[in-house]
Design an enzyme around this catalytic site. Sequence first.
Site, PDB file in Angstrom:
ATOM      1  CB  CYS A 133      -1.932   3.758   9.344  1.00  0.00           C
ATOM      2  SG  CYS A 133      -3.040   4.351  10.463  1.00  0.00           S
ATOM      3  NE  ARG A 183      -3.885   0.223   2.109  1.00  0.00           N
ATOM      4  CZ  ARG A 183      -4.490   0.785   3.426  1.00  0.00           C
ATOM      5  NH1 ARG A 183      -4.609   0.106   4.448  1.00  0.00           N
ATOM      6  NH2 ARG A 183      -5.107   1.937   3.101  1.00  0.00           N
TER       7      ARG A 183
END
Length: 271
Positions: free
Chosen positions: A230, A172
Amino acid sequence: MTGPLITPSALAALGDVTLLDVRWRLGGPSGLDLYREGHLPGAVFCDLDAALAGPPGEGGRHPLPATGAFERAMRRLGVSDARPVVVYDDTASTAAARAWWTLRYFGHQDVRVLDGGLPAWEAAGLPVVKEEPVPAPGDFTARPGAMPVLDADQAASLASSGVLLDARAAERYRGEVEPIDPVAGHIPGAVSAPTTENVTPDGAFLPPGELRRRFDALGAREGVPAGAYCGSGVTAAHQVLALEVAGRPAALYVGSWSHWVTDPSRPVATG
């Protein structure tokens, strides 16, 4: 209790403590359903989405809850200022870390995470029950600002002036996949630091010395300003917790990537 973690045996020996079950899965199953299948004796269920975050929107998927709303939620769960709180989950303390951080941010002085969570408790041969206690209302008073936070501009600046750790999976970070947010990639200058590498295979945190070596290698050395983000501020709280175990203070970008990408003028890096 000393430090941000507590072992199952130490928790079992405690007397008066508020115990919060913070099991949560992105996309399900329901944490409440898991709680009802079995939990630590005396634990009450804490809903991450409802109690530990505000409504999703421009602030990201898990923005900070409003002060009054958080105070009311914690009081309903029996949280009081003078009583220790222990939080746990069953996913290597990922969700429990968000509870730890949010309670600390709003001024609770004595919050610990059960190291290894429910699996460690069961592995120690300690009991699990289905009875759901009804806690007496607590008297917790929320006082925001006790933990450092970053906004988008501060996160961008820290990526060049200190170290900004991206707690998501490496793919990611690289922008190869993005299963949740509308844009893939990372904040320019951020360092990939998946939280899965903070813990052992059984979900307990690495010893402080090993965590210090990990963060040293990532650039988060002693004296270097550090921050974490995050997808939506959940696993980044786990990063802040791991840094605290290592003796390294760090700020949390609560909105994280889900907030960063709400402004198309903010730069996106890949690779």
